[in-house]
Every structure is written in C-alpha cells, then in structure tokens.
Design a protein around this motif. Structure first.
Motif, PDB file in Angstrom:
ATOM      1  N   GLU A 207      30.438 -33.268   9.369  1.00 47.09           N
ATOM      2  CA  GLU A 207      30.196 -31.855   9.093  1.00 47.09           C
ATOM      3  C   GLU A 207      31.531 -31.151   9.197  1.00 47.09           C
ATOM      4  O   GLU A 207      32.344 -31.513  10.042  1.00 47.09           O
TER       5      GLU A 207
ATOM      6  N   ASP B  16      28.515 -25.081   6.812  1.00 44.03           N
ATOM      7  CA  ASP B  16      29.028 -26.413   6.487  1.00 44.03           C
ATOM      8  C   ASP B  16      29.647 -26.429   5.094  1.00 44.03           C
ATOM      9  O   ASP B  16      28.963 -26.246   4.090  1.00 44.03           O
TER      10      ASP B  16
ATOM     11  N   LEU C 269      30.722 -28.918   3.550  1.00 45.07           N
ATOM     12  CA  LEU C 269      30.324 -30.094   2.778  1.00 45.07           C
ATOM     13  C   LEU C 269      29.003 -29.872   2.055  1.00 45.07           C
ATOM     14  O   LEU C 269      28.643 -30.611   1.158  1.00 45.07           O
ATOM     15  N   LYS C 270      28.260 -28.840   2.487  1.00 46.79           N
ATOM     16  CA  LYS C 270      26.975 -28.564   1.840  1.00 46.79           C
ATOM     17  C   LYS C 270      27.127 -27.602   0.677  1.00 46.79           C
ATOM     18  O   LYS C 270      26.187 -27.356  -0.063  1.00 46.79           O
ATOM     19  N   LYS C 271      28.314 -27.034   0.540  1.00 47.78           N
ATOM     20  CA  LYS C 271      28.505 -26.050  -0.532  1.00 47.78           C
ATOM     21  C   LYS C 271      28.565 -26.732  -1.889  1.00 47.78           C
ATOM     22  O   LYS C 271      29.012 -27.882  -2.002  1.00 47.78           O
ATOM     23  N   SER C 272      28.141 -25.998  -2.910  1.00 47.26           N
ATOM     24  CA  SER C 272      28.280 -26.531  -4.266  1.00 47.26           C
ATOM     25  C   SER C 272      29.754 -26.446  -4.667  1.00 47.26           C
ATOM     26  O   SER C 272      30.547 -25.776  -4.019  1.00 47.26           O
TER      27      SER C 272
END
Ligand SMILES: Nc1ncnc2c1ncn2[C@@H]1O[C@H](COP(=O)(O)OP(=O)(O)OP(=O)(O)O)[C@@H](O)[C@H]1O
Ligand code: SF4
Ligand SMILES: [Mg+2]
Lengths: 329, 346, 315
Positions: free
Chosen positions: A70, A77, A79-82
């Motif tokens: 993460e 986060d 890493l969760k973004k588009s």
C-alpha cells in the motif's frame, strides 16, 4: 489526537520481470514520511532506492511491477487510483527530482515554459489570465530558489549545472506539493554548489512544511540534513530511525559498516573501512537475511529465515536483524 | 546575436562549397582524354548531323582553344604565359554560367542545355517527386511513431520486416511489377508517359490524365521512399522516448497528448529535417530509374538519355543543378535547425 | 558465481561498458571471448530477423561460389528448345529472345552481383573508416574539411552521379566497383568519426597517451577494435546499396558487358517488353533474387544494429 502520517508505505514489493529472470528490486519495504520532515534513504548502488521512489509515483519502467503493498498519501492509497487519477496526483501532490536531473528540461523549450505548462495543467482551466498568472508564479519561484527572475525565458543549456538544479527545484515546487522525492539531486554537482542546493532544499522543506524523501548513497549528506534515515540493502529496508539514533545507535551490522565507510560523519578521525564484497544479484538473492554472505555476525539462522523488521530501541526505530546492536569485532 | 553569427557562418560555408562544386564540375568534364570537342564528337554513333558546325560553335563559345586554367594550357601542360591569367576557359565558363548559359546540347542539337533542363521536364520531375516525397514522409513518420510506441510488438516487427523488404527491392523492379500487373494483366493503368499540356484542349482534362499517368510512378516511389525513411523515423522516436525530459514530462502529470506532440515530436522532428533536406535533391535529380521505367519525361529520364548518348553538356548542367540544390537545401535545413533548436545557436 | 553476476550486469549496460566489466571479472581471455560471443549471439538471435538474414545470404553465397555445377546450360548459347519459350522442365525459367536459358543466366548472375556488392561495400567502408578516424581522432582542420565533404556527398543523389561517372569512364566490372565504392563511404565516415571522438575522450586512451603511446598505437589498439563492429554492420548495409546500385546500372544497360548479372537479365527482359508480353518468368525471378539477397544483408545489418546501438540497448 492521532495524526496520520503524510506518506505511509506498507509492505511494498516491486519486481522487474525480465525475459528469463525476475529481479526482486524491492521486497516488503515499509516506512513513513511525516509532514515537514526529511527522510534520507541510503544504500549501495543497485539496492532499490530508485525503484522505491518510482513505485510511489507509479512511473516504473515497463518491466517493473508492484507486487504487493500500500502507498498511502494522506491516507489515500495511490496504488488504487486509476491511471488518470494518478496522472492528476503527480506534481500536484507529489513532485519528483530525477536521478539524472541535468537532462530533465526539454532542450528545445525555454525553462519558464516548462514550469508554466505544469502550473496551467494542474490549475485546470485555460485562459489568458491564468497564463499570465502562471508566468508571475514562475518569477516568484525563481526568486525563492535564488535565480534571477529575468532569466525565466532562458533555455536549459544557458544555465550552469547548479542553476539548472535550482530551476528543477523551482519546477518541483510549482504546484505546492505535499511530498517531494529527490533522487540523488546533488550527485552531479561540485561540493560548494552541492552545499547550497542542500541548504535550499532544507529551507523550502521548513518554509512549506514539505515532506521530503531524499535519496543518496552519501551518508554524510544525510547526516547534515535529514531528520529520519532509512538504510536499504539488496531490495530490503534493514533499518529506519531518527538521524541521531541511526548515526549514534545504529543497530544493524550493515548500517554500522556503512557509517564506518564514511568516517567524516561523526567528526572522528578513524580509518576508512571500505565495504568488502559486492551486493548480491537481485534476480537470485541469498536466502534468509540477504546480508548474510557479507555479514561478520551471521549465524545459521540468518541463512534460513528472513529476520522480521521490528522495533528496537524506540517505537520509531526499526531493525531487521537477529543480532541487532551486537558489536562487530 | 548568436543565431545571426551561426547563419552567416553557414552561409559562407555554403558559398565556398558552391564555388568548389563549380570548379570541380568544370574540371570533371575536362579531364577526359584529349580535346573535349573530339572527345565528344569522336565517339561513334554521333547523332550530330553536322559535326563540323557543332565543333566550330563549341570552340567559339567556350573558348576551347584557350588555356584551361591560369598557367595550364589546353593540353594540361604548365605554361609561363601571363595571358592565360585572364584569358582561359575557366573564366569563359564562369562568365557563361553567370548569365545562365550552360551550353548547347549535343543530342538535341542545336537546343540550349538550359532550355532542356528548365522546361516541362523540370516541372514533371518536381510534380512527381514533390508529391511522392510529401506522401512518403507523412507515411514514414506515422508508421515510425506507431512502431516506436509499440516497441518490439508484433506490429513493430511486421512493419520493420515490410519496410526492410521494400528497402531491399530495386525501385525499378517495383515499377516493372506495376507495369506488368496494372497495365499488362489488368489494364487499369497506362503503360507510361507524361502527358503534355499542349496536346489537350482544356486544363482539367490534361490534369486528370496527368494524374492518371502519375499513379504508377508515384506508388513506386512512395514504396521505395517509405522503405528508406521508416527506420530513421522509428529510431528517432525511440531515442526521444527514452530521454530524461520525456520521463520528467510524464512525471509532471501532463496529458500524454502533450508529452507526445509537444515534448517528443519537436525533438524527433529535428533529424527528420535533414532527411527532408536530402530528399530535396531528388526534386531536381529526378528518379532516373522510375522515370525510365514509366517513360516519365523528367530530368531523371533526361539524365539517362544523356548518359546513353554521351551528351556531356547536358550532364554537366544537370550535375551543377543538383549540387546547387543540395547545397542550398542543406543551408535551409541548417537555418530551420537553428530556429528550432536553441542549443545550436552558439 | 562471479560469472553469473557478470552476465546480469551486462544486460543492463551498453556494449562498451560490458567489455570493461567483464575484463575485470573474468579470468582468461578465452573465457572472455566465449562469454562475449555467447552474449552477442543471444542478443543477435533475440528476434528471428538475424537468422533469416544469415540463411538467405549463405544460400546465395553457395550458389555464387558454384555456378558451374548448378547451371544446367551455358547462359550464352542459344538452345534448340526455341525462343521466348515459357518455363518447362528442360528450361525451368524459359528462354529469351535468342533461345538462351534464363535459369542458367540467373545462376551465373549470382556471382557477379555478389562480387560487385561485396567488394564495392568493402572499398566504401575502408574509405569511410579512414576518413572517419582521421577526422575524429586528429580533429581540427582535417575534421572540418572532411566533414564538410561528407555532408556534401551525403546530399548528392548517388545514382545520377554514378551515371555521370559511367558516362565518363565507361562500364566494366572494375569501374562499376570503384564507382559504387567511391560514392558509398559517407555513412561510415560519419559514424566512425563520432565513435572515435568518444573513444578518444575515454579514460583508457588518456592513460595510454600519458605513458607515451604513439598515435598509431592508439588508433590500432584502441580505436580500431572498438569501431570495427559498427564498421562491419555498416559494411553489411553497404552491400545492400551496392547490390541494388549494380542492378540499377545494369538494368539501364550500363552494366558489365559480356557477363551475366541479375540486373542484366532484367535489362534483357525489359528490352523484350516482357512485362507487356506477359513473360513473367523473365523478370520476376531476377527481381526476387535481388530482393532476397539484399533483404538478407539488410536483416543482418538490422540485427547487428540492435545489438550494437546503445540507444536501443537501454530499453
Ligand atoms: N528497468 C529495469 N529492468 C530490470 N531491472 C532493473 C531495472 N531498473 C533497475 N533494475 C534493477 O533493480 C535493482 C534496483 O535498481 P535501482 O535503480 O532501484 O537501484 P538504486 O538503489 O537506485 O541504485 P543507484 O544508486 O545506482 O541509483 C538493480 O539490481 C537493478 O539492476
Ligand atoms: S540477520 Fe544475521 S546476517 Fe542478517 S544482518 Fe543480522 S546478523 Fe547479519
Ligand atoms: Mg537510483
């Protein structure tokens, strides 16, 4: 009141997938960066410092993939973004000074243009007044970093190395980021200019309450300017803590050996003890503790199991070693 | 400023080169063994109907009985004669050149060389070459960008293989295939030729027929040019994509469109300008092979004819024109370079 | 252990850096060359192009070496089988207007096409290397003049120039080789210059000079071995140009008289209007041969470039 750290990296693993091998450039790395604090990341060449930094802004080369982890910036986060959201985050929240920053400016555009373009892009709307406003900001930025505002329209090749570095820092500050990642920003400069640039970075960090990740393999630079220090070895973070803790109370054998290799840090006159051996091949890292082939304290257990990264002398001092703190004879 | 000095220096270079070319061109056609007039007229199969008359005119016009250069007489012997200082063939040659007199063709006697070159042939060549250069250039850049953005993918590999094949294929053979299939077998294209406007009643019917005749050579040339330029374009784009400033531009979170078209393209275009400058020479040299296969009446065909008939005056004129265009277009390319790339303006 | 590490480093660095690294880490020269060759071969065969090219070239070289064995007839003698005959078992590619066997002409032509292509490219590369080293290593005036000359020659379209030379000096094998060779050196010279400039700057040459090495020694021992691979790649590309130039000149009728080459077969085909009469067997096979042989060399050159070009290697 619980304050959320500016950046929290948890259990990050980034590997490079090559044709016939997999380079474990970063493995299970965790650390935090506080607002207004500078974290120095040190380690030998090839230990994965740049890979950590590139993972944060998600700009890895095609072969590089983030496997786990993460990366929380203000508790969100990354890493969760588009892809598109990430693109918007870049420079607005996190700016980056690249390792070979001397060529960071496009040679066929003038410097000011390259700073205004990002201000305009991040400002959202395009209009003539915004453009004017952006140029005004660039002049101010130039003043802040100690460049002559009259030279905003100069081309990169008309700047000296030190001036270019100042301009790059001005560009990095253009959108008032929360976090600045500087990958060996001073390695290419001579000692005097290096000092000035470091002072500038330090001042900006204080004035703007900026979180900074400062990457270098020069421990003396870290000793001078960083509040926190992380030591990396072969894709692993082996020790983090405050600068004073690390330099006076470093517990990991690698940390100690690294500090000994830079005798000037503690102001003592000692022999320079260069590190023996070479770092391992990350496509095929040693089992257990990756440092064991070079470690003077290695025991059988070191070869079998990976040591946990755990608290040592205080809650903010973490070490990954079975024999942390023991004296090297 | 710096830019001005840079341009002046390049201009002087170009002028010196131009002068050297003129001298070289002068000497090249005079090192042939023997007296140039006999060298020309002595060959068998001479189509000149009246060699005697031609000879007299030639000698008179070019002072061929004079010394060649100062202190070098017409038999290439050194002479101490001070008169040769001004009174020599080179001076006559330069004088004639300055008024645009390139001599008399030997094949098309008694037509002037300048008339032969600067007429409908030049127009035919410029139209054909211009069109195919523009077309190929666009296609090459487009394909190059495509291939480099998908580095080492199937698309990339296929494009490389195809263009390498077209690079390896003799251009005249492509032309022969087109004639064979499109004229011989299918009958959808004419055999060849370049319609002359005089033979048509109105402009539009000429234009249409002209374009119709141009299809064959145009396609041939485009295939061959794309083969030559694709790899250059691809390599340039690849090189730019790995540059640090492109990485920085991406890290700045700019839109990919801006990175590609503002940051990358500007830099990739620079070397392509020299490619284009190279292509300018083809504008006047014509495509000898293609024009010959398709009987396209341009300067390329004229070159072939002149070599075949050993028409030295025409060859000399053609060579001079090509060299001059080469030098001038190179200078213009440098000028554009200087405008686009601030690093050059020292 | 050390060895494996060495190879991995190599994947990340450019060819010139590799040499230095492996030189330190690998004990014997034999092993060093073995590793280097293995690595080179690995990169060379990374795409199928390199091998395809090699096979094509070897195929034609074999034909070129043994025309007497492979050609069924004397290409210059009229056959009893008839004139302008279509392909048959006796004459796989038919006969021409005076009844000569086209297949035999093609086989015979392989030799001269390859011979001219290879020697012309060789001459071009020698001149280019010489000019490049002089310009790059000695610099100064010689550099300025040679590079202006190169710039100029690069600008000139080759074919018209070749034609003018043919017109002045006449056709013939030697003339053709010299003309094609003399006009093809520009690319090599530019590249060698750039390369020797950078090698000159490099530390080891500085060091050699400091201990009093002569220019000749530096050029022969340091610059030449370093530019040779690139020169070789350039020469291969030069072969493509030379083969195509030869075929073009022969096609126009300015080729070697008395000997067969693919270009000459095409010349004969055009004289007989084979494209219009539909005699595809007369002009399609020679064209394909030129294309394949040139493609073979082009593919080899491309793959070599993939290995040697540091810019491409970095990706
Ligand atoms: N694009 C890539 N492809 C494959 N492996 C890579 C790539 N980039 C880096 N690596 C590998 O990942 C490991 C870590 O590299 P990284 O660049 O992060 O090191 P670093 O600590 O920044 O070193 P330096 O101090 O030299 O900059 C190295 O072993 C390197 O070989
Ligand atoms: S875990 Fe063992 S090998 Fe690793 S650093 Fe500690 S003592 Fe050395
Ligand atoms: Mg790094």
């Amino acid at each position: 009141m619980i304050l959320v750290a500016l950046l929290e990296v948890n259990d990050l693993s980034t590997h490079y997938f090559l044709k016939e091998s997999r380079v474990r450039a970063v493995d299970n790395v965790s650390f935090t960066v506080e607002r207004g604090k500078m974290l120095g990341l040190a380690g030998e060449s090839g230990c994965g410092k740049t890979t950590v930094a590139l993972s944060i802004i998600r700009m890895l080369p095609p072969a590089g993939k983030i496997i786990t982890g993460e990366i929380l910036l203000d508790n969100i986060d990354l890493l969760k973004k588009s892809k598109e959201e990430m693109r918007k985050t870049r420079w607005l929240d996190v700016s980056y000074v690249f390792q070979y920053a001397m060529n960071a400016f496009n040679p066929v555009m003038n410097v000011g243009e390259q700073i205004t373009e990002v201000i305009i892009e991040k400002g959202g709307i395009k209009s003539r007044s915004i453009k004017k406003e952006a140029w005004k900001q660039v002049r101010e930025l130039f003043e802040i970093v100690g460049l002559d505002p009259e030279r905003v329209k100069n081309y990169p090749h008309e700047f000296s190395g030190g001036m270019k570095q100042r301009a790059i820092i001005a560009m990095a500050m253009a959108c008032n980021p929360k976090l600045l990642i500087a990958d060996e920003p001073v390695t290419a400069l001579d000692v005097i200019v290096e000092k000035k640039i470091l002072n500038l970075l330090k001042k900006l960090q204080k004035d703007f309450n900026l979180g900074v990740i400062f990457i270098t393999h020069d421990l003396s630079v870290i000793a001078e300017s960083c509040e926190e220090v992380g030591i990396m070895y072969a894709g692993k973070l082996v020790e983090v803590g405050s600068a004073t803790t690390i330099f006076h109370n470093g517990a990991h054998p690698y940390t100690k050996m690294l500090i000994k290799a830079f005798p000037s840090i503690l102001g003592e006159k000692t022999y320079i003890e260069p590190l023996e051996g070479i770092p391992p091949d990350l496509a095929n890292p040693p089992t257990g503790c990756r440092f064991h082939p070079r470690c003077p304290l290695a025991i059988d257990e070191c070869k079998k199991k990976v040591p946990f990264f755990k608290q040592y002398s205080s809650s903010r001092h973490l070490v990954a070693c079975y024999r942390a703190g023991e004296k090297i004879i | 400023m710096g830019f001005r000095r840079y341009i002046i220096r390049r201009a002087i270079d170009s002028i010196i080169l131009l002068m050297i070319t003129v001298i070289f061109n002068f000497i090249l056609f005079r090192v042939m063994p023997g007296d140039p007039t006999t060298a020309i007229l002595g060959r068998s199969g001479s189509p000149v109907y009246n060699p005697g008359e031609y000879r007299t005119r030639l000698i008179e016009r070019f002072g061929l009985n004079k010394a060649i250069l100062p202190f070098i007489d017409k038999d290439f012997q050194i002479t101490p004669d001070l008169n040769t200082l001004i009174d020599n063939q080179f001076v006559v040659y330069i004088q004639k050149l300055l008024v645009g007199d390139l001599g008399i063709s030997f094949n098309y006697f008694p037509q002037e060389v300048s008339y032969l070159i600067f007429g409908h042939r030049l127009l035919n060549t410029i139209l054909l070459m211009g069109l195919s250069i523009v077309l190929s250039f666009l296609i090459a850049i487009l394909l190059g960008t495509l291939a480099s953005s998908k580095f080492k993918s199937k698309t990339d590999m296929t494009l490389i293989f195809t263009t390498l094949t077209s690079y390896s294929t003799p251009v005249f053979w492509i032309g022969m295939l087109i004639v064979f299939f499109c004229y011989g077998q299918l009958g959808i294209l004419p055999y060849g030729g370049s319609p002359r406007i005089e033979e048509y009643s109105d402009l539009s019917s000429w234009g249409l027929d002209y374009l119709y005749h141009m299809i064959g050579p145009l396609v041939t040339l485009t295939i061959s040019f794309v083969g030559a330029w694709f790899l250059i374009a691809r390599d340039q784009m690849l090189g730019v994509f790995t540059e640090d400033y492109i990485t920085t531009a991406r890290a700045k979170g700019l839109k990919e469109r801006r990175v590609m078209f503002v940051h990358a393209r500007k830099n990739a275009m620079l070397p392509m300008i020299s490619v284009l400058a190279l292509a300018m020479t083809y504008l006047v040299s014509g495509a000898t092979m293609t024009e010959t296969v398709f009987n396209w009446n341009g300067l390329g065909l004229l070159t072939y004819e002149s070599v075949y008939r050993q028409d030295y005056p025409v060859l000399q004129g053609l060579l001079l024109l090509v060299a001059a265009v080469a030098i001038i277009s190179n200078f213009i390319a440098d000028l554009i370079y200087g405008l686009l790339d601030p690093r050059i303006r020292y | 252990m050390t060895l494996e590490f060495d190879i991995d480093v190599i994947i990340m660095t450019t060819s010139t850096q590799i040499e230095t690294i492996s030189e330190y880490l690998v004990p014997t020269r034999y092993l060093r060359y073995k590793i280097r060759f293995k690595r080179f071969w690995g990169l060379y065969t990374d795409s199928p192009f390199g091998l395809i090219g090699l096979y094509l070239v070897i195929f034609f070289l074999v034909i070129g070496i043994t025309p007497q064995i492979l050609a069924p007839y004397d290409p210059n003698i009229s056959m009893t089988g008839g004139r302008n005959a279509a392909p048959s078992t006796a004459h796989p590619l038919g006969t021409d207007r005076i009844g000569r066997d086209i297949f035999s002409q093609m086989i015979a032509g392989t030799q001269i096409s390859l011979l001219i292509g290879l020697t012309a490219a060789f001459i071009a590369v020698i001149i280019g290397t010489l000019f490049g080293i002089v310009a790059g290593y000695y610099g100064g005036w010689s550099d300025t003049i040679l590079m202006r000359l190169t710039d100029f020659f690069i600008q000139l379209p080759q074919l018209p120039l070749m034609l003018v030379f043919v017109a002045l000096f006449g056709p013939g094998v030697e003339n053709l080789i010299i003309i094609i060779g003399l006009l093809g050196w520009t690319g090599t010279s530019r590249m060698v210059r750039a390369e020797s400039l950078s090698i000159k700057e490099r530390a080891f040459v500085e060091a050699t000079r400091a201990v009093g090495a002569s220019n000749r020694h530096i050029i022969l021992d340091h610059i030449l071995p370093n530019v040779l691979p690139l020169v070789f790649a350039n020469m291969i590309l030069g072969v493509v140009n030379a083969i195509i130039s030869e075929s073009a000149l022969s096609f126009l009728g300015f080729g070697v008289t008395g000997q067969w080459s693919w270009g000459r077969v095409l010349y004969e085909a055009r004289r007989e209007d084979a494209m219009i009469t539909g005699a595809w067997w007369h002009f399609i096979p020679p064209g394909i041969c030129i294309m394949l042989v040139a493609l073979g060399f082009a593919l080899i050159s491309f793959s070599l470039n993939e290995v040697l070009n540091p810019r491409l290697r970095e990706r």
